[in-house]
Design a protein around this motif. Structure first.
Motif, short mmCIF file in Angstrom:
data_model
loop_
_atom_site.label_atom_id
_atom_site.label_comp_id
_atom_site.label_asym_id
_atom_site.label_seq_id
_atom_site.Cartn_x
_atom_site.Cartn_y
_atom_site.Cartn_z
N ASN A 15 124.10 -36.99 110.65
CA ASN A 15 124.78 -36.01 111.47
C ASN A 15 124.99 -36.60 112.86
O ASN A 15 124.03 -36.96 113.52
N PRO A 16 126.25 -36.71 113.34
CA PRO A 16 126.47 -37.31 114.66
C PRO A 16 125.76 -36.55 115.78
O PRO A 16 125.30 -37.16 116.75
N VAL A 17 125.65 -35.23 115.66
CA VAL A 17 124.97 -34.44 116.70
C VAL A 17 123.50 -34.83 116.78
O VAL A 17 122.98 -35.10 117.86
N SER A 18 122.82 -34.93 115.64
CA SER A 18 121.40 -35.30 115.67
C SER A 18 121.23 -36.74 116.14
O SER A 18 120.28 -37.06 116.85
N GLU A 19 122.17 -37.62 115.77
CA GLU A 19 122.10 -39.02 116.21
C GLU A 19 122.19 -39.11 117.73
O GLU A 19 121.43 -39.83 118.37
N ILE A 20 123.14 -38.38 118.32
CA ILE A 20 123.34 -38.44 119.76
C ILE A 20 122.14 -37.85 120.50
O ILE A 20 121.64 -38.43 121.46
N ILE A 21 121.66 -36.69 120.03
CA ILE A 21 120.51 -36.06 120.68
C ILE A 21 119.28 -36.96 120.56
O ILE A 21 118.54 -37.15 121.52
N ASN A 22 119.09 -37.56 119.39
CA ASN A 22 117.96 -38.45 119.19
C ASN A 22 118.03 -39.65 120.13
O ASN A 22 117.02 -40.06 120.70
N ARG A 23 119.22 -40.17 120.34
CA ARG A 23 119.40 -41.30 121.25
C ARG A 23 119.01 -40.91 122.67
O ARG A 23 118.36 -41.66 123.38
N ILE A 24 119.38 -39.68 123.08
CA ILE A 24 119.02 -39.19 124.42
C ILE A 24 117.50 -39.04 124.53
O ILE A 24 116.89 -39.45 125.51
N ILE A 25 116.89 -38.43 123.50
CA ILE A 25 115.43 -38.22 123.51
C ILE A 25 114.70 -39.55 123.67
O ILE A 25 113.75 -39.65 124.43
N TRP A 26 115.16 -40.59 122.98
CA TRP A 26 114.45 -41.87 123.00
C TRP A 26 114.82 -42.74 124.19
O TRP A 26 114.22 -43.79 124.38
N THR A 27 115.83 -42.34 124.99
CA THR A 27 116.09 -43.10 126.21
C THR A 27 115.33 -42.45 127.36
O THR A 27 114.24 -42.87 127.70
N ASP A 28 115.87 -41.38 127.92
CA ASP A 28 115.16 -40.76 129.06
C ASP A 28 115.07 -39.25 128.97
O ASP A 28 114.55 -38.60 129.87
N GLY A 29 115.61 -38.66 127.91
CA GLY A 29 115.50 -37.21 127.72
C GLY A 29 116.38 -36.40 128.65
O GLY A 29 116.26 -35.18 128.70
N ASN A 30 117.29 -37.06 129.38
CA ASN A 30 118.14 -36.36 130.32
C ASN A 30 119.43 -35.96 129.64
O ASN A 30 120.33 -36.77 129.46
N GLY A 31 119.53 -34.69 129.22
CA GLY A 31 120.74 -34.24 128.56
C GLY A 31 120.76 -32.74 128.36
O GLY A 31 119.72 -32.08 128.40
N LYS A 32 121.95 -32.23 128.15
CA LYS A 32 122.15 -30.81 127.88
C LYS A 32 122.96 -30.66 126.60
O LYS A 32 123.87 -31.45 126.34
N VAL A 33 122.61 -29.65 125.82
CA VAL A 33 123.32 -29.33 124.59
C VAL A 33 123.91 -27.94 124.76
O VAL A 33 123.22 -27.01 125.17
N TYR A 34 125.19 -27.80 124.46
CA TYR A 34 125.89 -26.52 124.56
C TYR A 34 126.26 -26.07 123.16
O TYR A 34 126.84 -26.84 122.39
N PHE A 35 125.90 -24.83 122.82
CA PHE A 35 126.16 -24.34 121.47
C PHE A 35 126.65 -22.90 121.52
O PHE A 35 126.44 -22.18 122.50
N LEU A 36 127.31 -22.49 120.44
CA LEU A 36 127.78 -21.11 120.32
C LEU A 36 126.60 -20.21 120.04
O LEU A 36 125.88 -20.39 119.05
N ASP A 37 126.38 -19.24 120.91
CA ASP A 37 125.29 -18.29 120.75
C ASP A 37 125.81 -17.05 120.05
O ASP A 37 126.64 -16.33 120.57
N ARG A 38 125.35 -16.81 118.83
CA ARG A 38 125.86 -15.68 118.06
C ARG A 38 125.09 -14.40 118.34
O ARG A 38 125.46 -13.34 117.86
N LYS A 39 124.00 -14.49 119.11
CA LYS A 39 123.24 -13.28 119.43
C LYS A 39 124.03 -12.36 120.34
O LYS A 39 123.94 -11.16 120.25
N GLY A 40 124.79 -12.96 121.24
CA GLY A 40 125.54 -12.16 122.20
C GLY A 40 127.00 -12.03 121.79
O GLY A 40 127.32 -11.55 120.72
#
Length: 86
Positions: A15-40
């Motif tokens: 999954n490209p999303v998990s790959e990109i997030i994983n890359r951020i986690i293993w570099t410096d953890g500096n990142g934001k993820v924006y997602f559709l919130d279905r609760k609201g």
């Protein structure tokens, strides 16, 4: 040193999303993820990569117990650079 291009040599069979997030986690953890919130009202919600507990095969698991399916992720930004947009 300089940050390497986080998009370099991504394994797109995963999954490209998990790959990109994983890359951020293993570099410096500096990142934001924006997602559709279905609760609201289907608004975009932001989470910090540092709030992620683990990455599953279909979901992002947050430290607060929430789960976000990968298909709801719309943007990933790290150091002001948009790494993913859908």
């Amino acid at each position: 040193g300089r940050l390497q291009n986080p998009m370099r040599k991504l394994n797109m069979r995963k999954n490209p999303v998990s790959e990109i997030i994983n890359r951020i986690i293993w570099t410096d953890g500096n990142g934001k993820v924006y997602f559709l919130d279905r609760k609201g009202n289907l608004s975009l919600k932001e989470i910090d990569v540092k709030d992620i507990e683990k990455l599953g095969s279909n979901f992002i698991f947050l430290k607060n117990g929430d789960m976000i399916p990968y298909h709801r992720v719309r943007r990933i930004i790290s150091h002001g650079i948009e790494l993913y947009k859908r």
